[in-house]
Design a protein around this motif. Structure first.
Motif, PDB file in Angstrom:
ATOM      1  N   GLY A 155       0.797  -1.224   0.000  1.00 58.99           N
ATOM      2  CA  GLY A 155       0.000   0.000   0.000  1.00 58.99           C
ATOM      3  C   GLY A 155       0.819   1.258   0.000  1.00 58.99           C
ATOM      4  O   GLY A 155       1.991   1.271   0.383  1.00 58.99           O
ATOM      5  N   ILE A 156       0.193   2.338  -0.445  1.00 59.07           N
ATOM      6  CA  ILE A 156       0.740   3.689  -0.354  1.00 59.07           C
ATOM      7  C   ILE A 156      -0.292   4.561   0.358  1.00 59.07           C
ATOM      8  O   ILE A 156      -1.496   4.305   0.276  1.00 59.07           O
ATOM      9  CB  ILE A 156       1.094   4.269  -1.737  1.00 59.07           C
ATOM     10  CG1 ILE A 156      -0.125   4.244  -2.661  1.00 59.07           C
ATOM     11  CG2 ILE A 156       2.253   3.517  -2.354  1.00 59.07           C
ATOM     12  CD1 ILE A 156       0.100   4.940  -3.999  1.00 59.07           C
ATOM     13  N   PHE A 157       0.182   5.573   1.070  1.00 59.23           N
ATOM     14  CA  PHE A 157      -0.739   6.396   1.849  1.00 59.23           C
ATOM     15  C   PHE A 157      -0.179   7.809   1.999  1.00 59.23           C
ATOM     16  O   PHE A 157       1.038   8.044   1.840  1.00 59.23           O
ATOM     17  CB  PHE A 157      -0.975   5.783   3.231  1.00 59.23           C
ATOM     18  CG  PHE A 157       0.283   5.600   4.050  1.00 59.23           C
ATOM     19  CD1 PHE A 157       0.745   6.608   4.884  1.00 59.23           C
ATOM     20  CD2 PHE A 157       1.014   4.419   3.974  1.00 59.23           C
ATOM     21  CE1 PHE A 157       1.903   6.449   5.633  1.00 59.23           C
ATOM     22  CE2 PHE A 157       2.163   4.245   4.727  1.00 59.23           C
ATOM     23  CZ  PHE A 157       2.609   5.251   5.556  1.00 59.23           C
ATOM     24  N   ASN A 214      -4.380   0.179  -1.482  1.00 60.42           N
ATOM     25  CA  ASN A 214      -3.697  -1.087  -1.264  1.00 60.42           C
ATOM     26  C   ASN A 214      -4.020  -2.087  -2.354  1.00 60.42           C
ATOM     27  O   ASN A 214      -5.143  -2.140  -2.861  1.00 60.42           O
ATOM     28  CB  ASN A 214      -4.094  -1.695   0.085  1.00 60.42           C
ATOM     29  CG  ASN A 214      -3.119  -1.356   1.180  1.00 60.42           C
ATOM     30  OD1 ASN A 214      -3.152  -0.243   1.711  1.00 60.42           O
ATOM     31  ND2 ASN A 214      -2.251  -2.290   1.527  1.00 60.42           N
ATOM     32  N   SER A 215      -3.009  -2.868  -2.691  1.00 62.25           N
ATOM     33  CA  SER A 215      -3.184  -4.016  -3.579  1.00 62.25           C
ATOM     34  C   SER A 215      -3.117  -5.267  -2.708  1.00 62.25           C
ATOM     35  O   SER A 215      -2.145  -5.478  -1.980  1.00 62.25           O
ATOM     36  CB  SER A 215      -2.093  -4.040  -4.641  1.00 62.25           C
ATOM     37  OG  SER A 215      -2.140  -5.239  -5.384  1.00 62.25           O
ATOM     38  N   GLU A 220      -7.509  -7.862  -5.111  1.00 56.94           N
ATOM     39  CA  GLU A 220      -8.445  -6.788  -4.796  1.00 56.94           C
ATOM     40  C   GLU A 220      -7.681  -5.478  -4.654  1.00 56.94           C
ATOM     41  O   GLU A 220      -6.517  -5.469  -4.224  1.00 56.94           O
ATOM     42  CB  GLU A 220      -9.200  -7.063  -3.489  1.00 56.94           C
ATOM     43  CG  GLU A 220     -10.039  -8.317  -3.479  1.00 56.94           C
ATOM     44  CD  GLU A 220     -11.320  -8.202  -4.276  1.00 56.94           C
ATOM     45  OE1 GLU A 220     -11.677  -7.064  -4.668  1.00 56.94           O
ATOM     46  OE2 GLU A 220     -11.968  -9.241  -4.498  1.00 56.94           O
ATOM     47  N   VAL A 221      -8.345  -4.398  -5.045  1.00 60.07           N
ATOM     48  CA  VAL A 221      -7.830  -3.054  -4.803  1.00 60.07           C
ATOM     49  C   VAL A 221      -8.635  -2.479  -3.643  1.00 60.07           C
ATOM     50  O   VAL A 221      -9.869  -2.463  -3.675  1.00 60.07           O
ATOM     51  CB  VAL A 221      -7.955  -2.164  -6.049  1.00 60.07           C
ATOM     52  CG1 VAL A 221      -7.509  -0.740  -5.719  1.00 60.07           C
ATOM     53  CG2 VAL A 221      -7.124  -2.732  -7.188  1.00 60.07           C
ATOM     54  N   LEU A 222      -7.928  -2.008  -2.602  1.00 59.03           N
ATOM     55  CA  LEU A 222      -8.570  -1.566  -1.365  1.00 59.03           C
ATOM     56  C   LEU A 222      -8.299  -0.084  -1.129  1.00 59.03           C
ATOM     57  O   LEU A 222      -7.237   0.287  -0.606  1.00 59.03           O
ATOM     58  CB  LEU A 222      -8.042  -2.379  -0.183  1.00 59.03           C
ATOM     59  CG  LEU A 222      -8.108  -3.906  -0.315  1.00 59.03           C
ATOM     60  CD1 LEU A 222      -7.430  -4.568   0.877  1.00 59.03           C
ATOM     61  CD2 LEU A 222      -9.539  -4.380  -0.447  1.00 59.03           C
TER      62      LEU A 222
END
Length: 681
Positions: free
Chosen positions: A372-374, A394-395, A423-425
């Protein structure tokens, strides 16, 4: 008999209250709201202090607390309004915040994930946490941060050690001993030594208890023994830099009243590396990075901690050895874009593998990975107003490695064997905060959205509705509103924290879902709503006498089935009265819990399912403390003074060892005496 038993205890409580009031009346001068107040902290904590930040509560892990000082990751936070603990035995309770548990409330240690091994959730993360090995624990409520991984719709629990910086060569020791009813016997010691350039921190903890007795005097299958150690070596080349290598080893065993098996082994291996640098430049405030590895080795059986008794479910001695390995890390930086604007951004990853070893061999059954990136932005405006916003992407990838699915009728071919899914979250939040100058109150309101992928237990421990595999359960989507206020003025501190959420594809565990010619435990998606909150007040009646009161409530609806949402705790209130000086403190705590007739039979989550209605109860406890010297402290208490027999509504069914009295739920301990001695210098 019950009247004869209660009257002396009631007289003792009344006498203690009258003595406390008499002592406090000596100054006999109520405090005005306008005059400054010097708060004297009680030596025994019955309620955590209101935090300086909205939606955040922080607890000092070294402070003695009532009920009996914490021995695992659940005990330490159960005094926070809105938190409920689902009991299985003496240790390893499930933490529930506002009716949400499991991966909706992630539990991190120094930003590292711990996931238990048992497919039936015998060993949640709390079973591997020794709270005394950490400086503090912080609870963040709601989807109002994106820094700590994906999902986390209910919040995050952070066990943390603060960075170490020594101004001169020095050494420090912090040790404590706890003795209590039912053979409770704890020892812990932490030594910190070093120079301005290097430090070493070593900690050891041991905790043990026999089976406890409930208020009826019946033994509950609950004994445990756990030990753990942690070593941290740090390099601090300057006052703004820390590089730390740390590792932990722990082992234990625990008997469980809720299960036909016990935890014969609760072992954890951990190693981690972290880097932190602050005040790098006018633009770059901080840079952090960390890597970690966690390995959980869990053995459960039906003979090590109990006398084996053949049953229809388990006619032979049985054991299983599940394991869970996690690799992870994160990196982030905080930039001062302007005097009024800060940006924190970063990336993280986690890779998990679950396996099971038994008499026939060892095999992986699942892999779950996420990256993930944030980013979070804080903007401060004139008039003490703040806007905080964040976003995460997130992937998520999962792979089903099971060739067969085991059940009561034997093993059957897995219809999703070898399948994988991605899933993409996404997640995002926006919160407004305002510190009012005319009135000493902080107001806040926020909205958050998060998408949570099914966790290991939801995917691999239950069947699906259409097939024997739940591997294709849909991700959970939560939209939540949070609002509240914190008031501080003179002798009064108060807070209110409210929330309301709407959840699409809520992941529900239905333990007796009609299927085929019978029923099965399945993972299914529903739509739900929940709302509620917490409120509390602390008021200094006199200079040394303080009252704390809080209330928490949550109500949920299963919109798909037109039923109450399962596993929702009832209305709960707490009131404590404390008299404290710099040397002495004494207090009384009353916990009042209403009955709960809103339930959905055989529905819930991975932490448990509803098993019926419960009546209300009240529990009274006493405590006292003595600061013997600057370095030594003695605290003591009596929990459940009136020896009440009761069980929490959110609870696992008491269907464990047939050698014990069986109750519908796992009852809480009866009257419990404890004493703690702490030495620090």
């Amino acid at each position: 008999m019950s009247q004869d038993k209660t009257r002396p205890a009631a007289a003792l409580v009344l006498g203690a209250l009258l003595n406390t009031l008499a002592l406090a009346a000596a100054p006999a001068r109520p405090l005005a709201d306008s005059e400054p107040v010097t708060h004297i902290e009680p030596l025994v904590v019955t309620a955590p202090a209101v935090g300086d930040r909205p939606l955040q509560v922080t607890i000092d892990t070294q402070a003695a607390a009532q009920p009996i000082p914490a021995q695992d990751g659940a005990d330490i936070i159960k005094s926070i309004p809105g938190v409920t603990i689902s009991r299985k035995g003496g240790t390893g309770g499930e933490v529930i915040l506002r009716g949400a548990a499991g991966s909706r409330l992630d539990i991190l240690v120094d930003h590292e994930s711990i996931l238990g091994g048992c497919p039936n959730r015998m060993d949640p993360p709390t079973a591997y946490i020794f709270p005394g090995a950490y400086d503090n624990v912080t609870l963040l409520k709601g989807p109002q941060s994106v820094r700590y991984g994906p999902g986390n719709s209910a919040g995050v629990v952070l066990f943390k050690n603060d960075p170490v910086h020594l101004d001169a060569p020095s050494a420090a020791l912090d040790a404590s001993f706890v003795l209590g009813s039912f053979g409770r016997n704890d020892q812990s010691a932490a030594v910190l030594a070093g120079t301005p350039q290097f430090y070493a921190r070593i900690e050891g903890v041991r905790t043990e208890s026999d089976d406890y007795e409930d208020g009826n005097g019946d033994k509950v299958h609950s004994r445990y023994k756990r030990t753990g150690g942690r070593l941290a070596l740090g390099w601090t080349p300057d006052a703004r830099t820390v590089v730390e290598l740390h590792g932990s080893l722990s082992n234990g065993e625990a008997a469980y009243a809720h299960s036909m098996m016990d935890a014969a082994r609760l072992d954890r291996e951990n190693i981690g590396l972290r880097f932190e640098k602050t005040d790098i430049s006018p633009l770059v405030e901080t840079v952090e990075a960390s890597l970690y590895y966690n390995h959980i080795d869990h053995v459960m059986d039906n003979y090590s901690l109990r006398a084996f008794v053949p049953s229809m479910m388990m006619p032979m001695p049985s054991s299983s050895n599940p394991r869970h390995e996690l690799y992870g890390g994160r990196a982030l930086a905080t930039l001062a874009l302007a005097d009024s604007t800060k940006l924190t951004f970063g990336a993280d990853f986690q890779s998990g593998r679950h396996s099971t070893r038994n008499a026939t061999g060892s095999a992986d059954d699942a892999e779950i990975n996420t990256q993930g990136i944030f980013a979070e932005l804080t903007r401060t405006f004139a008039g003490n107003r703040r806007l905080i916003a964040g976003a995460r992407l997130n992937s998520w990838h999962a792979e089903d490695k099971r060739a067969v699915i085991s059940g009561m009728m034997g093993a059957t071919p897995n219809p999703t064997a070898g399948a994988d899914r991605n899933e993409v979250l996404p997640a995002a939040f926006l919160r407004y905060e305002h510190d009012l100058a005319a009135v000493p109150v902080t107001l806040y309101a926020g909205i958050g959205y998060t998408r949570r992928a099914p966790d290991y237990w939801e995917l691999f421990s239950y069947q699906g509705i259409a097939t024997s595999s739940a591997f294709h359960a849909s991700p959970e989507k939560t939209t939540q509103l949070d609002a509240g206020a914190t008031w501080r003025r003179g002798a009064l501190t108060a807070f209110v924290s409210l929330f309301a959420n709407d959840v699409s594809d809520h992941i529900l565990i239905h333990s007796s879902y009609p299927k085929g010619m019978g029923s099965a435990a399945v993972t299914r998606n529903i739509d739900s709503r929940a709302w509620g909150g917490e409120a509390g007040v602390t008021y200094a009646l006199w200079e040394r006498l303080q009252i704390d009161a809080s209330i928490a409530h949550v109500r949920g609806e299963n919109r798909t089935d037109d039923l109450p949402l399962a596993q929702q705790p009832p209305l709960e209130g707490r009131v404590s009265l404390t008299y404290a000086t710099p040397v002495w403190s004494a207090g009384v705590l009353s916990r009042l819990v209403a009955g709960q007739d809103r339930y959905a039979l055989n529905q819930g989550g991975i932490a448990g399912q509803d098993i019926g209605a419960t009546g209300g109860f009240a529990v009274l406890s006493l405590n006292a403390g003595w600061q013997i010297t600057r370095y030594a402290q003695l605290t003591a208490g009596i929990d459940n003074l009136l020896d009440k027999t009761y069980a929490e509504h959110v609870n696992r069914a008491g269907s464990g060892d047939p050698g014990y009295v069986q109750n519908i739920r796992v009852n809480e301990p009866g009257r419990t005496f404890w004493i703690k001695f702490r030495l620090s210098f």
